[in-house]
Design an enzyme around this catalytic site. Structure first.
Site, short mmCIF file in Angstrom:
data_model
loop_
_atom_site.label_atom_id
_atom_site.label_comp_id
_atom_site.label_asym_id
_atom_site.label_seq_id
_atom_site.Cartn_x
_atom_site.Cartn_y
_atom_site.Cartn_z
N HIS A 129 -7.35 -7.35 2.69
CA HIS A 129 -7.73 -6.86 3.83
C HIS A 129 -8.96 -5.85 3.53
O HIS A 129 -8.41 -4.55 3.81
CB HIS A 129 -6.58 -6.46 4.74
CG HIS A 129 -6.59 -6.20 5.88
ND1 HIS A 129 -7.72 -6.50 6.81
CD2 HIS A 129 -5.91 -5.40 6.68
CE1 HIS A 129 -7.79 -6.12 7.90
NE2 HIS A 129 -6.50 -5.55 7.90
N GLN A 132 -9.77 -2.97 6.06
CA GLN A 132 -8.60 -1.73 6.23
C GLN A 132 -8.95 -0.53 5.36
O GLN A 132 -8.83 0.62 5.34
CB GLN A 132 -7.43 -2.22 6.12
CG GLN A 132 -6.01 -1.50 6.22
CD GLN A 132 -6.03 -0.85 7.94
OE1 GLN A 132 -6.12 -1.96 8.66
NE2 GLN A 132 -6.21 0.26 8.11
N ASP A 220 3.28 -0.87 3.91
CA ASP A 220 3.00 -1.78 4.99
C ASP A 220 4.38 -2.76 5.08
O ASP A 220 5.21 -2.32 4.49
CB ASP A 220 2.00 -3.14 4.25
CG ASP A 220 1.29 -3.93 5.06
OD1 ASP A 220 1.59 -3.72 6.29
OD2 ASP A 220 0.58 -4.81 4.58
N CYS A 260 -1.10 0.50 7.64
CA CYS A 260 -2.11 0.01 8.22
C CYS A 260 -1.97 -0.44 9.70
O CYS A 260 -2.79 -0.99 10.46
CB CYS A 260 -2.83 -1.47 7.50
SG CYS A 260 -1.37 -2.56 7.13
N1 NVA Z 1 0.14 -7.49 5.08
C1 NVA Z 1 -0.04 -7.43 6.66
C2 NVA Z 1 -1.03 -6.69 7.20
C3 NVA Z 1 -1.32 -6.69 8.70
C4 NVA Z 1 -2.66 -5.66 9.19
C5 NVA Z 1 -0.16 -8.72 6.99
O1 NVA Z 1 -1.08 -9.60 6.33
O2 NVA Z 1 0.31 -9.24 8.28
N1 CP Z 2 -4.34 -3.35 10.84
C1 CP Z 2 -4.80 -4.41 11.18
O1 CP Z 2 -5.42 -5.14 10.71
O2 CP Z 2 -4.09 -4.58 12.37
P1 CP Z 2 -4.44 -5.86 13.30
O3 CP Z 2 -3.48 -7.06 12.66
O4 CP Z 2 -3.59 -5.55 14.57
O5 CP Z 2 -5.75 -6.28 13.32
#
Ligand code: NVA
Ligand code: CP
Length: 302
Positions: A129, A132, A220, A260
């Protein structure tokens, strides 16, 4: 043409340039100064997963830059009915100027990028990601100055965010300590590759060891999107990997806390921490907007 699929697609200089530009864009927005640097440009947002911050920051960001964003949930497009990724990439490239994708397998984004003739941004995969981390480093530096040489403690799942923190160590030069339960550590291949590029990453046995004198503590969710059916099992495995006041007490007295978001209070973090004085999670969420505007300009050559 450049894609942004992981942080390692940027050089250190490019990443630094983005953060400087993000600060300028943030200042201009605060002052109400118009900054239409992408007039007539269109961003396609191809999302397979839910999102609040990523979607809104990209849509609002394009509006601020004088362009337009198009939200395309895959279920409402022919992608959701099985149109090949490769064909979708070719077709969308003929109509929009840049594409951000949020999906499950990282390979999907890679295949999309291979067949796209416009820049492609990873807006989250199961693997990484990167948007972020740009926001997270920007936020740290807004509050505390350069992150280079600082100690970042990651407590929890060795997931997409952990992977991006690892890649970020290559680009931004912070030292990373990771405490994950056995069996939930970050991918060893990604870790090895990042170390070969100079990342300083240490795997620690427990959250207290990782947080010891850290400058930043971050975590997270225990179950990411797509892992909903593992939630109950993960709640047991991760029970001692919660960021609470005791973990924060191990860190430096001026350490920051980041997440995040979305967060589950009482699971990976207590409300005393996330809603407490060391938490900068709301700045962190806002800064997605500023860094991604800088990223859009950069990838579109403005
Ligand atoms: N690790 C989480 C991050 C969300 C922004 C997911 O992938 O759901
Ligand atoms: N942190 C983040 O990416 O949030 P969303 O899943 O709301 O986009």
């Amino acid at each position: 043409m450049k894609h942004f699929l992981t942080l390692l697609d940027l050089t250190r200089e490019e990443a630094r340039f983005l953060l400087v530009r993000a600060a300028e864009l943030k200042r201009m927005l605060r002052l109400g100064e118009r900054h239409h640097t992408l007039p007539g440009k269109t961003l396609g947002l191809v999302f397979d997963k839910a999102s609040t911050r990523t979607r809104v920051s990209f849509e609002v960001g394009m509006f601020h830059l004088g362009g337009h964003a198009l939200f395309l949930h895959s279920a409402a497009t022919q992608l959701g009915r099985g149109e090949p990724i490769e064909d979708s990439a070719r077709v969308l490239s003929r109509m929009v100027d840049i594409i951000a994708i949020r999906t499950y397998a990282h390979e999907t984004v890679q295949r999309f990028a291979e067949h796209a003739s416009v820049p492609v941004i990873n807006a989250l995969t199961d693997w990484t990601h990167p948007c972020q981390i740009l926001a997270d480093v920007f936020t740290y530096e807004e509050h505390r100055g350069s992150i280079e040489g600082r100690v970042v403690a990651w407590i929890g799942d060795g997931n997409n965010m952990a992977h991006s923190w690892i890649n970020g160590s290559v680009i931004f030069g912070y030292r990373l300590r990771i405490a994950s339960p056995p069996g939930y550590e970050p991918d060893p291949g990604l870790l090895q590759a990042a170390r070969a590029l100079g990342a300083e990453v240490e795997l620690c046995g427990d959250p207290w060891a990782a947080a010891e004198q850290a400058d930043l503590v971050t975590t997270d969710v225990w179950a990411s999107m797509g892992q909903e059916d593992e939630q109950a099992q993960r709640q047991k495995v991760f029970a001692s990997y919660r960021v609470d006041d005791a973990v924060m007490l191990r860190a430096r007295h001026d350490a920051l806390f980041m997440h995040c978001l979305p967060a589950h209070r009482g699971e990976e973090v207590t409300s005393s921490v996330i809603d407490g004085p060391q938490s900068v999670v709301w700045d962190e969420a806002e800064n997605r907007l500023h860094v991604q505007k800088a990223l859009l300009e950069f990838l579109l050559g403005r």
